[in-house]
Design a protein around this motif. Structure first.
Motif, short mmCIF file in Angstrom:
data_model
loop_
_atom_site.label_atom_id
_atom_site.label_comp_id
_atom_site.label_asym_id
_atom_site.label_seq_id
_atom_site.Cartn_x
_atom_site.Cartn_y
_atom_site.Cartn_z
N SER A 148 0.84 -1.21 0.00
CA SER A 148 0.00 0.00 0.00
C SER A 148 0.87 1.25 0.00
O SER A 148 0.61 2.20 -0.73
CB SER A 148 -0.93 0.00 1.22
OG SER A 148 -1.81 -1.08 1.15
N TYR A 149 1.90 1.24 0.82
CA TYR A 149 2.82 2.38 0.88
C TYR A 149 3.55 2.54 -0.46
O TYR A 149 3.65 3.65 -0.98
CB TYR A 149 3.83 2.17 2.01
CG TYR A 149 4.92 3.20 2.02
CD1 TYR A 149 4.66 4.51 2.44
CD2 TYR A 149 6.20 2.88 1.62
CE1 TYR A 149 5.66 5.46 2.44
CE2 TYR A 149 7.21 3.81 1.62
CZ TYR A 149 6.94 5.12 2.03
OH TYR A 149 7.93 6.05 2.01
N ALA A 150 4.05 1.46 -1.00
CA ALA A 150 4.83 1.52 -2.24
C ALA A 150 4.02 2.04 -3.41
O ALA A 150 4.54 2.77 -4.25
CB ALA A 150 5.38 0.13 -2.56
N LEU A 151 2.74 1.69 -3.46
CA LEU A 151 1.91 2.08 -4.59
C LEU A 151 0.98 3.26 -4.29
O LEU A 151 0.23 3.69 -5.15
CB LEU A 151 1.08 0.89 -5.08
CG LEU A 151 1.78 -0.02 -6.09
CD1 LEU A 151 3.09 -0.57 -5.60
CD2 LEU A 151 0.87 -1.11 -6.55
N GLY A 152 1.04 3.77 -3.06
CA GLY A 152 0.21 4.92 -2.72
C GLY A 152 -1.25 4.58 -2.54
O GLY A 152 -2.12 5.41 -2.78
N TRP A 153 -1.55 3.36 -2.09
CA TRP A 153 -2.94 2.92 -1.90
C TRP A 153 -3.43 3.25 -0.51
O TRP A 153 -3.81 2.39 0.26
CB TRP A 153 -3.07 1.43 -2.08
CG TRP A 153 -2.90 0.92 -3.45
CD1 TRP A 153 -2.75 1.61 -4.60
CD2 TRP A 153 -2.83 -0.46 -3.81
NE1 TRP A 153 -2.60 0.77 -5.66
CE2 TRP A 153 -2.65 -0.51 -5.20
CE3 TRP A 153 -2.91 -1.65 -3.11
CZ2 TRP A 153 -2.56 -1.71 -5.90
CZ3 TRP A 153 -2.81 -2.83 -3.80
CH2 TRP A 153 -2.64 -2.86 -5.18
#
Length: 166
Positions: A148-153
């Motif tokens: 989620s952090y890596a993809l901005g979710w």
């Protein structure tokens, strides 16, 4: 058929940046988790402070190797050239299945067969698989949060629409 360019512009299309964010977040989160759930293992009572720190750092090293292996396997099997814009949930689900599956196997191997470590009575045990709840949750929560952090979710994050300039 339109060719997909190898490089992308913008954070959401930055696959290398997404990988870096995923692995850095995972490494830090696994280190924190290892120290946080150490009281659920017998080493908390029997080990010296140095042994406890060594165990947490050693386990984090293993967690990083598992993270690399499970995530790259998921990308190899389910990722596409357009990742991370597409196949995001599929890649995450595969990484979760591989991580949880390996964790259940590793807990069984190291507790039942090798007797390398043991749970205290405080560790909640998942019936049927006889694995500790904490290590299984670790491999659900951390990869999900890292992805989620890596993809901005993040649900609270406002998305700005991409503007076409052409």
């Amino acid at each position: 058929m339109t060719a997909v360019p190898f490089t992308y512009v913008g954070e959401s299309r930055d696959w290398l940046g997404a990988l870096r964010r995923y692995f850095v977040f995972s490494a830090v989160a696994h280190l924190i988790w290892e120290f946080a759930h150490m009281p659920l293992y017998t080493i908390w009572l029997t080990g010296t402070p140095g042994e406890i720190v060594f165990a947490a750092v050693h386990c984090t090293g293993g967690d990083i190797l598992i993270t690399l292996s499970t995530f790259f396997l998921a990308l190899m099997l389910f990722g596409r050239l357009t990742w991370p814009q597409t196949q995001g949930p599929r890649v995450l689900l595969a990484a979760l299945i591989f991580g949880v599956g390996y964790t259940i196997f590793s807990e069984w191997l190291n507790i039942e067969i090798r007797e390398a470590w043991a749970y205290r009575d405080l560790m909640p045990i998942i019936p049927v698989i006889d694995a500790g709840l904490s290590p299984v949750l670790q491999w659900v929560i951390i990869p999900t949060a890292a992805y989620s952090y890596a993809l901005g979710w993040w649900p609270w994050r406002q998305r700005t629409p991409e503007v076409s300039h052409g």
